[in-house]
Design a protein around this motif. Structure first.
Motif, mmCIF file in Angstrom:
data_model
loop_
_atom_site.group_PDB
_atom_site.id
_atom_site.type_symbol
_atom_site.label_atom_id
_atom_site.label_comp_id
_atom_site.label_asym_id
_atom_site.label_seq_id
_atom_site.Cartn_x
_atom_site.Cartn_y
_atom_site.Cartn_z
ATOM 1 N N GLY A 78 27.388 -23.198 -18.762
ATOM 2 C CA GLY A 78 27.471 -23.666 -17.555
ATOM 3 C C GLY A 78 26.969 -21.681 -17.021
ATOM 4 O O GLY A 78 26.190 -21.608 -16.617
ATOM 5 N N PHE A 79 28.326 -21.022 -16.882
ATOM 6 C CA PHE A 79 28.530 -19.982 -16.595
ATOM 7 C C PHE A 79 29.197 -19.253 -16.437
ATOM 8 O O PHE A 79 30.074 -19.438 -17.011
ATOM 9 C CB PHE A 79 28.338 -20.062 -13.916
ATOM 10 C CG PHE A 79 28.972 -20.982 -14.522
ATOM 11 C CD1 PHE A 79 30.541 -20.601 -13.977
ATOM 12 C CD2 PHE A 79 29.018 -21.908 -13.749
ATOM 13 C CE1 PHE A 79 31.393 -21.178 -13.896
ATOM 14 C CE2 PHE A 79 30.029 -23.206 -13.503
ATOM 15 C CZ PHE A 79 31.282 -22.891 -12.871
ATOM 16 N N PRO A 80 29.015 -17.731 -16.742
ATOM 17 C CA PRO A 80 30.039 -16.241 -17.111
ATOM 18 C C PRO A 80 31.355 -17.033 -16.771
ATOM 19 O O PRO A 80 31.282 -17.562 -15.314
ATOM 20 C CB PRO A 80 29.140 -15.409 -16.668
ATOM 21 C CG PRO A 80 27.915 -15.539 -16.503
ATOM 22 C CD PRO A 80 27.253 -16.763 -15.630
ATOM 23 N N GLY A 81 31.685 -16.754 -17.320
ATOM 24 C CA GLY A 81 33.628 -16.209 -16.761
ATOM 25 C C GLY A 81 33.955 -15.010 -16.602
ATOM 26 O O GLY A 81 33.647 -14.819 -15.906
ATOM 27 N N PRO A 82 35.434 -15.377 -16.021
ATOM 28 C CA PRO A 82 36.259 -14.035 -15.233
ATOM 29 C C PRO A 82 36.089 -12.984 -16.117
ATOM 30 O O PRO A 82 35.883 -11.643 -14.876
ATOM 31 C CB PRO A 82 37.422 -14.647 -14.880
ATOM 32 C CG PRO A 82 37.734 -15.503 -16.237
ATOM 33 C CD PRO A 82 36.404 -16.071 -16.474
ATOM 34 N N MET A 83 35.920 -13.015 -17.269
ATOM 35 C CA MET A 83 36.270 -11.780 -17.897
ATOM 36 C C MET A 83 35.180 -10.380 -18.228
ATOM 37 O O MET A 83 34.388 -10.010 -18.819
ATOM 38 C CB MET A 83 36.927 -11.674 -19.423
ATOM 39 C CG MET A 83 37.645 -12.147 -18.981
ATOM 40 S SD MET A 83 39.063 -11.108 -17.982
ATOM 41 C CE MET A 83 39.350 -9.687 -19.939
#
Length: 572
Positions: free
Chosen positions: A237-242
């Protein structure tokens, strides 16, 4: 695990309840002589349904709470929207009943892709006043509490010691401090106070770290969001926190004059690359100084030990609370402190996207991770955990665990969970035995817990993404006895945050601390609640205030909210 069902129709059960509700209204009018008098302001517009036999019953549609947490967008498109919002039980007008404050999302040009999303035209945070009859009334406009920022967490504390709780709202963007004027209204004092910031703040907590009698504030900041960044191929879906830079948290010292000073670096809690989600504060080593725990997203968690108000030292790794049971840095969410094994030491539960962490306090500055041995890990593994709190839902004298779940990157519902404390270090997932609600699927995020109807057991309000929040009434917890303590500080901070309590009843001891925020982005009942089982009398209650003053109460009757004033305590 089932996908979220379509709720655009009325089920047979719902229709049946509505019919029963109408019948109750008709029947009630025939016996109006037995009803207590009510003013137009306090009279319920609906009739609360009778107990359905479940421990927890969803009574939202009858409660007067009309609230949907919006993400401010047509589709869930980034981490910030996914983080959701929190809720707080507070008694803003000091009438003895718990009111409810909830944070909302909104259209934000940085976060949102579709500004025409119909749900965000009139969205704002909401304050609901408790009408003393099991229902609520929206008083947002009247109280001037309808902030329209992109709301995340909410933490409640009397920062100016005037006897009325104030509200701090963590936002994507400038944060907001609403001062309670004591006359039913609030004033935005954020700029003067100097605690706005302009980050992506998530969790926050009030604490008096230097014991000067005024509440300080720790604010957990998340990521530096870049709307232009995205994966070329993103199956999740979309980029993660890192994928984004982290942001340092901030510690504000209360100057006692309505203003705060940023002492983050001075107190040694500055970390450039933090990704805070949940924040909590408790005195984990019983040295009389409140410590801070920060659950971070996809990275090591922090346990800041308070060095007698002169600074903090991160002991997350040395204490065993920085990682989960297999040494992983997970998507940590909530921070829940509580003494689940009644040994006088505060334990810690951290929910995440896998097996969660139950950190048992060993008493020497070290914790043991017990989620697998305690029977929690396997049951948690199929869910994404968000809010969680230790509560004694059945008033049997030990702390159980309520956990709110919801899919991480999609608006798919999951069932919430209730873990029964067996009293031997083990927990059992009793969710399906405690009510039909636990078979419902919601996209849960924040939650607050407290005795909203003053009947002696712990109820819950749960925030869901893009669907109505849920008010759960506890129907059966008060079949056992109980007592709640309302602390009023004098030399210490007015809320008594940081106070340690030892209660003895029937030859058994329980331990608790008065804390501020609990779980994920939320604040629980300001009263400290104890279940007493079959005991009708509390033998002793021992109080240690942050100031060091002590009190002992003896032979206290169960079944009451007991006000305890520090002014009546002994000077050390």
């Amino acid at each position: 695990m089932r996908k979220k069902s379509n709720r655009k129709y009325l089920s047979i059960t719902t229709v049946s309840i509505l019919i029963l509700s109408v019948f109750s209204l008709i029947l009630g009018s025939c016996h109006s002589g037995n009803k207590p008098s009510a003013t137009p302001e306090t009279e319920a517009k609906t009739v609360l349904p009778p107990s359905n036999g479940d421990y927890f019953q969803n009574i939202t549609q009858y409660s007067g709470i009309d609230f949907v947490r919006t993400i401010g967008d047509e589709h869930l498109s980034n981490l910030v929207e996914s983080d959701g919002g929190g809720a707080a039980f507070l008694d803003y007008d000091q009438d003895g009943y718990l009111d409810l404050y909830v944070t909302n999302g909104n259209y934000n040009p940085i976060l949102s892709r579709n500004k025409e999303h119909p749900d965000v035209k009139d969205t704002e945070n909401k304050l609901f006043r408790n009408l003393h009859n099991g229902t609520y009334q929206d008083v947002t406009k009247k109280t001037k509490t309808g902030d329209r920022g992109y709301g995340m967490g909410v933490t409640v504390g009397d920062f100016d010691n005037n006897g009325y709780p104030d509200i701090y709202i963590s936002n994507f963007g400038p944060n907001v401090l609403l001062k309670n004027n004591g006359n039913g209204t609030f004033s935005d004092v954020s700029k003067r106070a100097g605690i706005q910031g302009n980050e992506c703040s998530v969790g926050a907590v009030w604490l008096d770290y230097d014991k000067d009698g005024y509440l300080d504030l720790y604010v957990g900041n998340y990521i530096t969001f870049d709307p232009k960044y995205n994966y070329y191929y993103a199956p999740d879906g979309f980029p993660g926190p890192m994928a984004y830079d982290g942001t340092p948290d901030v510690l504000y010292h209360n100057n006692g004059d309505g203003t705060f000073t940023d002492v983050t670096k001075e107190m040694n809690v500055y970390k450039k690359d933090g990704r805070a989600m949940g924040v909590g504060a408790a005195d984990y080593d019983n040295d009389g100084w409140v410590d801070i725990y920060v659950s971070n997203d996809h990275m090591v968690n922090y346990l800041y030990h308070n060095n007698q108000g002169k600074g903090f030292e991160d002991r997350g790794i040395s204490s065993g609370t920085a990682f989960n049971q297999v040494g992983e840095a997970t998507i940590s969410m909530s921070v829940a402190f509580g003494d689940y094994n009644n040994d006088g030491l505060m334990d810690l539960f951290v929910s995440d996207n896998v097996y969660c962490s139950l950190h048992m306090n060993e008493g020497n500055g070290v914790f043991s991770e017990m989620s697998y041995k305690a029977g929690i890990a396997a049951a948690c593994g199929q869910f994404v955990g968000w809010a969680s709190s230790f509560i004694d839902y059945d008033n049997d004298g030990d702390l159980d665990l309520f956990k709110v779940n919801g899919e991480l990157k999609h608006l798919y519902g999951q069932e919430d969970q209730l873990f029964e404390n067996e009293g031997n270090g083990k927990f059992v997932d009793v969710s399906t035995d405690r009510g039909a609600y636990f078979q419902e699927e919601h996209v849960g995020r924040g939650a607050c817990f407290g005795d909203y109807d003053n009947d002696g057991d712990i109820d819950a309000y749960i925030v869901n993404l893009e669907e109505p929040g849920v008010l759960l009434r506890n129907n059966k917890g008060n079949e056992n006895h109980w007592i709640s303590l309302l602390l009023i500080g004098d030399t210490s901070n007015r809320d008594g945050i940081g106070t340690r309590i030892t209660l003895s009843a029937g030859g058994r001891k329980q331990y608790a601390q008065k804390i501020s925020s609990s779980g994920y982005l939320s604040t629980n009942d300001p009263r400290v609640h104890f279940g007493l089982g079959q005991n009708t009398t509390v033998d002793t209650i021992d109080i240690i205030w942050p100031s060091g003053k002590t009190q002992r109460l003896e032979n206290v009757k169960a079944g009451q909210v007991l006000t305890i004033k520090e002014s009546e305590a002994k000077t050390p």
